[in-house]
Every structure is written in structure tokens, then in C-alpha cells.
Design a protein around this motif. Structure first.
Motif, PDB file in Angstrom:
ATOM      1  N   LEU A   1       0.860  -1.180   0.000  1.00  0.00           N
ATOM      2  CA  LEU A   1       0.000   0.000   0.000  1.00  0.00           C
ATOM      3  C   LEU A   1       0.895   1.228   0.000  1.00  0.00           C
ATOM      4  N   THR A   2       0.637   2.142  -0.924  1.00  0.00           N
ATOM      5  CA  THR A   2       1.372   3.405  -0.974  1.00  0.00           C
ATOM      6  C   THR A   2       0.404   4.537  -0.664  1.00  0.00           C
ATOM      7  N   ALA A   3       0.841   5.453   0.191  1.00  0.00           N
ATOM      8  CA  ALA A   3       0.047   6.619   0.557  1.00  0.00           C
ATOM      9  C   ALA A   3       0.833   7.878   0.212  1.00  0.00           C
TER      10      ALA A   3
ATOM     11  N   VAL B   1       3.489   9.066  10.881  1.00  0.00           N
ATOM     12  CA  VAL B   1       3.131   7.764  11.427  1.00  0.00           C
ATOM     13  C   VAL B   1       2.762   7.924  12.904  1.00  0.00           C
ATOM     14  N   ILE B   2       1.635   7.332  13.289  1.00  0.00           N
ATOM     15  CA  ILE B   2       1.160   7.367  14.674  1.00  0.00           C
ATOM     16  C   ILE B   2       1.566   6.096  15.409  1.00  0.00           C
ATOM     17  N   LEU B   3       1.432   4.948  14.742  1.00  0.00           N
ATOM     18  CA  LEU B   3       1.703   3.646  15.353  1.00  0.00           C
ATOM     19  C   LEU B   3       2.390   2.766  14.334  1.00  0.00           C
ATOM     20  N   TYR B   4       3.455   2.065  14.780  1.00  0.00           N
ATOM     21  CA  TYR B   4       4.195   1.185  13.877  1.00  0.00           C
ATOM     22  C   TYR B   4       4.469  -0.128  14.581  1.00  0.00           C
ATOM     23  N   GLN B   5       3.728  -1.160  14.204  1.00  0.00           N
ATOM     24  CA  GLN B   5       3.878  -2.500  14.762  1.00  0.00           C
ATOM     25  C   GLN B   5       3.802  -3.500  13.607  1.00  0.00           C
ATOM     26  N   PRO B   6       4.324  -4.706  13.780  1.00  0.00           N
ATOM     27  CA  PRO B   6       4.282  -5.696  12.694  1.00  0.00           C
ATOM     28  C   PRO B   6       2.861  -6.079  12.255  1.00  0.00           C
TER      29      PRO B   6
ATOM     30  N   VAL C   1       9.081   2.424   2.423  1.00  0.00           N
ATOM     31  CA  VAL C   1       9.415   3.798   2.029  1.00  0.00           C
ATOM     32  C   VAL C   1       8.758   4.741   3.027  1.00  0.00           C
ATOM     33  N   LEU C   2       9.510   5.727   3.494  1.00  0.00           N
ATOM     34  CA  LEU C   2       8.956   6.765   4.364  1.00  0.00           C
ATOM     35  C   LEU C   2       9.663   8.072   4.070  1.00  0.00           C
ATOM     36  N   THR C   3       8.939   8.967   3.385  1.00  0.00           N
ATOM     37  CA  THR C   3       9.443  10.319   3.131  1.00  0.00           C
ATOM     38  C   THR C   3       8.412  11.298   3.671  1.00  0.00           C
ATOM     39  N   ASP C   4       8.657  12.576   3.520  1.00  0.00           N
ATOM     40  CA  ASP C   4       7.722  13.588   4.009  1.00  0.00           C
ATOM     41  C   ASP C   4       6.354  13.475   3.341  1.00  0.00           C
ATOM     42  N   GLU C   5       6.296  13.014   2.104  1.00  0.00           N
ATOM     43  CA  GLU C   5       5.032  12.974   1.375  1.00  0.00           C
ATOM     44  C   GLU C   5       4.538  11.572   1.055  1.00  0.00           C
ATOM     45  N   GLU C   6       5.406  10.573   1.083  1.00  0.00           N
ATOM     46  CA  GLU C   6       5.021   9.225   0.658  1.00  0.00           C
ATOM     47  C   GLU C   6       5.419   8.196   1.704  1.00  0.00           C
ATOM     48  N   LEU C   7       4.543   7.203   1.869  1.00  0.00           N
ATOM     49  CA  LEU C   7       4.940   6.024   2.638  1.00  0.00           C
ATOM     50  C   LEU C   7       4.417   4.796   1.930  1.00  0.00           C
TER      51      LEU C   7
END
Length: 97
Positions: A38-40, A46-51, A74-80
């Protein structure tokens, strides 16, 4: 529910310039490839990051992604981009975020 005048103006300008509305308005754009990725675009952190669960902010609230072996590829200012076995994607409004 009435749209804000600013939103209408931005939509009109983006249409005239042939700019996608999600770019002009910084609206969330989700793209899901099967159950694996999934790309956003235009997320707000990010609020919560768990497996098994990743939650991130968007202009209208938050998005919760549930599954197994989830990772942020991928984690940038505009895309994850989230990879793993995605079982559910839920959009939550401001009051639910």
C-alpha cells in the motif's frame, strides 16, 4: 455539507492547469497492490508502527492498516509504502483518530 470556497477555487485552478486534485489540495491518495503493498501520498506522519498494525495521519483523520509482517518500505515527508500481508485498511475521521 458545504465545501469550503478555497477548496472549490483550488479545484478550478488545478483543473485549468491539469494538475491532479490530490496534488493541488494535498489530499490523501492510497494505492493498493493486491494484499502485499500500500502506498500513501500526502500522509502527515506515522502514529503507530507495529508488525500487525500501522496507523498514519492524513488531512481528514487517520488510516489504519492491519495485517502480518508489516514494514515501512518507504517513508518520506510525502510518501509512505507499507509492505507485508495486508488484511484491512480503515479510514478514520478526525473524531476517531
Amino acid at each position: 455539507m458545504h465545501k469550503k470556497p478555497k477548496g472549490r477555487a483550488v479545484r478550478a485552478v488545478s483543473a485549468a492547469l491539469e494538475i491532479p486534485p490530490e496534488v493541488a489540495l494535498r489530499s490523501l491518495r492510497l494505492t493498493l497492490w493486491g494484499q502485499e503493498r500500500l502506498t500513501a501520498l500526502n500522509h502527515q506522519g506515522v502514529i503507530l508502527y507495529q508488525p500487525e498494525r500501522i496507523v498514519f495521519r492524513c488531512a481528514d483523520g487517520a488510516v489504519a492498516v492491519s495485517g502480518k509482517d508489516l514494514t515501512l518500505a518507504v517513508l518520506t515527508d510525502e510518501e509512505l509504502t507499507i509492505c507485508g500481508q495486508i488484511n484491512a485498511v480503515a479510514l478514520r475521521g478526525d473524531s476517531d483518530a
